[in-house]
Structures are given as structure tokens and as C-alpha cells.
Design a protein around this motif. Structure first.
Motif, mmCIF file in Angstrom:
data_model
loop_
_atom_site.group_PDB
_atom_site.id
_atom_site.type_symbol
_atom_site.label_atom_id
_atom_site.label_comp_id
_atom_site.label_asym_id
_atom_site.label_seq_id
_atom_site.Cartn_x
_atom_site.Cartn_y
_atom_site.Cartn_z
ATOM 1 N N PHE A 1 69.658 30.725 66.381
ATOM 2 C CA PHE A 1 69.768 29.818 65.239
ATOM 3 C C PHE A 1 69.177 28.449 65.593
ATOM 4 N N PHE A 2 69.493 27.981 66.800
ATOM 5 C CA PHE A 2 68.952 26.698 67.266
ATOM 6 C C PHE A 2 67.414 26.746 67.295
ATOM 7 N N ALA A 3 66.861 27.853 67.808
ATOM 8 C CA ALA A 3 65.397 28.002 67.890
ATOM 9 C C ALA A 3 64.777 27.994 66.494
ATOM 10 N N PHE A 4 65.490 28.598 65.544
ATOM 11 C CA PHE A 4 65.004 28.567 64.158
ATOM 12 C C PHE A 4 65.012 27.130 63.627
ATOM 13 N N MET A 5 66.078 26.399 63.930
ATOM 14 C CA MET A 5 66.175 24.999 63.490
ATOM 15 C C MET A 5 65.052 24.155 64.098
ATOM 16 N N VAL A 6 64.651 24.487 65.319
ATOM 17 C CA VAL A 6 63.565 23.737 65.974
ATOM 18 C C VAL A 6 62.254 23.917 65.193
ATOM 19 N N THR A 7 62.023 25.134 64.669
ATOM 20 C CA THR A 7 60.791 25.348 63.883
ATOM 21 C C THR A 7 60.814 24.465 62.620
ATOM 22 N N ARG A 8 61.995 24.311 61.998
ATOM 23 C CA ARG A 8 62.126 23.431 60.812
ATOM 24 C C ARG A 8 61.939 21.973 61.233
ATOM 25 N N GLN A 9 62.511 21.643 62.382
ATOM 26 C CA GLN A 9 62.410 20.274 62.892
ATOM 27 C C GLN A 9 60.952 19.894 63.144
ATOM 28 N N VAL A 10 60.204 20.809 63.752
ATOM 29 C CA VAL A 10 58.790 20.543 64.049
ATOM 30 C C VAL A 10 58.000 20.368 62.750
ATOM 31 N N LYS A 11 58.345 21.170 61.741
ATOM 32 C CA LYS A 11 57.674 21.047 60.444
ATOM 33 C C LYS A 11 57.907 19.644 59.857
ATOM 34 N N LEU A 12 59.156 19.182 59.933
ATOM 35 C CA LEU A 12 59.494 17.835 59.450
ATOM 36 C C LEU A 12 58.759 16.758 60.244
ATOM 37 N N MET A 13 58.762 16.922 61.552
ATOM 38 C CA MET A 13 58.129 15.927 62.423
ATOM 39 C C MET A 13 56.627 15.872 62.175
ATOM 40 N N ASN A 14 56.001 17.052 62.060
ATOM 41 C CA ASN A 14 54.556 17.093 61.803
ATOM 42 C C ASN A 14 54.223 16.475 60.444
ATOM 43 N N GLY A 15 55.175 16.573 59.504
ATOM 44 C CA GLY A 15 54.973 15.949 58.202
ATOM 45 C C GLY A 15 55.099 14.438 58.277
ATOM 46 N N ALA A 16 56.053 13.979 59.102
ATOM 47 C CA ALA A 16 56.295 12.531 59.211
ATOM 48 C C ALA A 16 55.162 11.828 59.954
ATOM 49 N N LEU A 17 54.670 12.453 60.998
ATOM 50 C CA LEU A 17 53.558 11.883 61.765
ATOM 51 C C LEU A 17 52.480 12.953 61.906
ATOM 52 N N LYS A 18 51.384 12.742 61.216
ATOM 53 C CA LYS A 18 50.314 13.753 61.220
ATOM 54 C C LYS A 18 49.364 13.455 62.372
ATOM 55 N N THR A 19 49.266 14.411 63.287
ATOM 56 C CA THR A 19 48.400 14.220 64.459
ATOM 57 C C THR A 19 47.612 15.510 64.721
ATOM 58 N N ALA B 1 47.766 17.156 67.266
ATOM 59 C CA ALA B 1 48.606 18.028 68.098
ATOM 60 C C ALA B 1 49.564 18.879 67.262
ATOM 61 N N ALA B 2 49.558 18.705 65.941
ATOM 62 C CA ALA B 2 50.514 19.414 65.067
ATOM 63 C C ALA B 2 50.465 20.938 65.247
ATOM 64 N N PRO B 3 49.264 21.584 65.235
ATOM 65 C CA PRO B 3 49.247 23.046 65.405
ATOM 66 C C PRO B 3 49.848 23.496 66.742
ATOM 67 N N MET B 4 49.636 22.681 67.769
ATOM 68 C CA MET B 4 50.173 23.038 69.089
ATOM 69 C C MET B 4 51.713 23.033 69.074
ATOM 70 N N LEU C 1 54.222 26.206 69.642
ATOM 71 C CA LEU C 1 55.267 26.189 70.673
ATOM 72 C C LEU C 1 56.634 26.515 70.054
ATOM 73 N N ALA C 2 56.904 25.930 68.876
ATOM 74 C CA ALA C 2 58.204 26.142 68.226
ATOM 75 C C ALA C 2 58.358 27.608 67.799
ATOM 76 N N TYR C 3 57.284 28.193 67.233
ATOM 77 C CA TYR C 3 57.378 29.603 66.808
ATOM 78 C C TYR C 3 57.434 30.529 68.025
#
Lengths: 187, 79
Positions: free
Chosen positions: B33-51, B53-56, B60-62
Motif C-alpha cells: 500500500f505504501f509503494a502504491f502511495m509513493v506512485t501517487r506521491q511522485v505523480k503529485l511531485m512531478n506535477g508541482a515541479l516539472k523537470t 527527471a520526471a520520467p525517471m 523508479l516509483a512504478y
């Protein structure tokens, strides 16, 4: 320039949520890369640990039977490496995304805590009243790491950014940008 | 089965082994469940700061989530 730098000048293909069409990201400031040493070191220890703990666990016996059979022991070690990787990933994400973004119009402070807390604060350069840099402590002085404090006239009156590499340079950059927006000062 | 037999079984090698396995399954399910939450977290973070490195980070999260899923399946099969 690598996107994994603690100080990026005019980073390519970089933006933030809500960026204006005429807005350009000029700088991205993160905590100094030296602040990553403790968690990288911890990660290395976590990777080494099963080589020490594994043989000990395999010797724990209840009666004649081993408590951790080969199957459960190998999956435990796999799970250990997975959680170690999770630890590394979480720290990397927090270091990378807790950033101060300086654009030609605004200053944006991104704060992420844990896995489900996000705080984004922004102020226009015009609203910046005062910028202060502080270097304190032995390590801070040796490595030139310190904090940048931004006083604004906006709703959130203060921005504090910690453990920045060369805080004087960051202060100078912000002051110069504010100067271009308000060439006659605050009065 | 009398209570003394139950207690004896719990503290036998089999009983303790089952408890360790049960606890381990529970830990892995929580971690999934935590690992699933990390994938959501990364999506949010990539949305907040577009770089760039986003695909990387997404990869990693998936990878982390799929590895958690895979290890849970391996544990069910092996343990």
C-alpha cells in the motif's frame, strides 16, 4: 547541467504548476548536496546489513527446527532490500522536490513532508521586502552552507529556506531580481 | 483441543514459524500500500515541479511498486 544539482541556473524544460506563459524559471535552489550524505550512508549500511544479519537469523533454532527456513529467509532479505530502496527513493524525492523556485516574476517554495503532505507558497518579486542569509555553526562555515530568509509583504510574510549551498549568492540573486522589479526600493 | 495444547502449539517451532510468516505477510501487504502511495506521491511531485527527471522518478516509483507486488507473490509461493 544535471537536474540533480543543488543550484540550477536557467534549467531547461523546467516549470511548476501554474506557471504563466510569460514566466521563465531562472533558478532552482535545493538543500546542499552535502545534506544527502547521512541518508546515502544509511542506505549503504542497509545494503550491507543482510550480509551480517542473514547468517545470524539462519542459526536461530527452536528445538531441532530453524525458525527462519531458507524460503522465508530469502524473501525476508528481498523485502529488506525493497524497503531499503524505498528509504532511498523517499529521501531522494524529498531532497529533489523540496525546492525554492525563482522565476522572473515570483519565488515559489515547495515543501513536501511524508508521502501525503504538500505545502506550496509563492510570492511575487515585487512583494519581497527583505532577504537575509545566515551561515552558522562549524560545518556551515567550513562548507558554506546556511539559510536564506525572505521577508515579504504578502499573506505569508516569511519564507525560510534551510541548508542552502552558498546562501550569500542566493540572497544576492534574489535582491538583484527584486531590484529590477522595484528599482526605487521599498519607499 | 485443550487450552494447554493450544499454548504448547503456539510456542512450538511450527507455531512460532506460522506467527513469523503471518506477521511478515501483514508487513508486506502494508508496504505494498505504501509503494502504491509513493506512485501517487511522485505523480503529485512531478506535477508541482516539472523537470526532465520526471520520467525517471515515475519509472523508479512504478518499479518499486511492482517489486513490492512481486515479492509478496514470491513470499506466498515460497513461505
Amino acid at each position: 547541467m544535471s537536474p540533480f544539482s543543488s543550484f540550477l541556473k536557467k534549467p531547461e524544460r523546467t516549470g511548476y504548476q501554474g506557471i504563466d506563459q510569460d514566466e521563465e524559471v531562472l533558478y532552482i535552489v535545493r538543500k546542499s548536496t552535502l545534506t544527502t550524505i547521512p541518508w546515502i550512508f544509511t542506505f549503504i549500511l542497509l545494503v550491507i546489513a543482510p550480509f551480517v544479519i542473514g547468517p545470524i537469523l539462519s542459526k536461530i533454532k527452536i528445538g531441532e527446527k530453524s525458525l527462519f527456513g531458507l524460503g522465508i529467509l530469502s524473501t525476508t532479505i528481498l523485502f529488506w532490500y525493497l524497503t531499503s530502496f524505498g528509504y532511498f527513493l523517499q529521501n531522494l524525492l524529498h531532497w529533489f522536490f523540496n525546492a525554492l523556485i525563482i522565476t522572473n516574476k515570483k519565488i515559489i517554495d515547495l515543501d513536501f513532508h511524508g508521502i501525503n503532505f504538500r505545502n506550496v507558497s509563492e510570492t511575487t518579486l515585487y512583494n519581497v521586502e527583505d532577504v537575509t542569509s545566515t551561515v552558522a555553526g562549524t560545518l556551515g562555515t567550513i562548507f558554506n552552507i546556511g539559510n536564506v530568509h525572505i521577508q515579504t509583504a504578502g499573506e505569508k510574510s516569511e519564507f525560510e529556506f534551510y541548508s542552502v549551498q552558498d546562501p550569500s549568492q542566493v540572497r544576492d540573486i534574489i535582491s538583484d531580481l527584486v531590484g529590477t522589479k522595484r528599482p526605487y526600493g521599498n519607499n | 483441543m485443550e487450552i494447554t495444547e493450544v499454548v504448547t502449539h503456539i510456542f512450538s517451532a511450527e507455531g512460532l514459524g506460522t506467527m513469523v510468516k503471518g506477521f511478515f505477510f501483514f508487513l508486506q501487504a502494508v508496504y505494498l500500500f505504501f509503494a502504491f502511495m509513493v506512485t501517487r506521491q511522485v505523480k503529485l511531485m512531478n506535477g508541482a515541479l516539472k523537470t526532465p527527471a520526471a520520467p525517471m522518478f515515475s519509472t523508479l516509483a512504478y518499479f518499486h511498486f511492482l517489486a513490492a507486488l512481486l515479492i509478496l507473490f514470491i513470499t506466498i509461493l515460497v513461505a
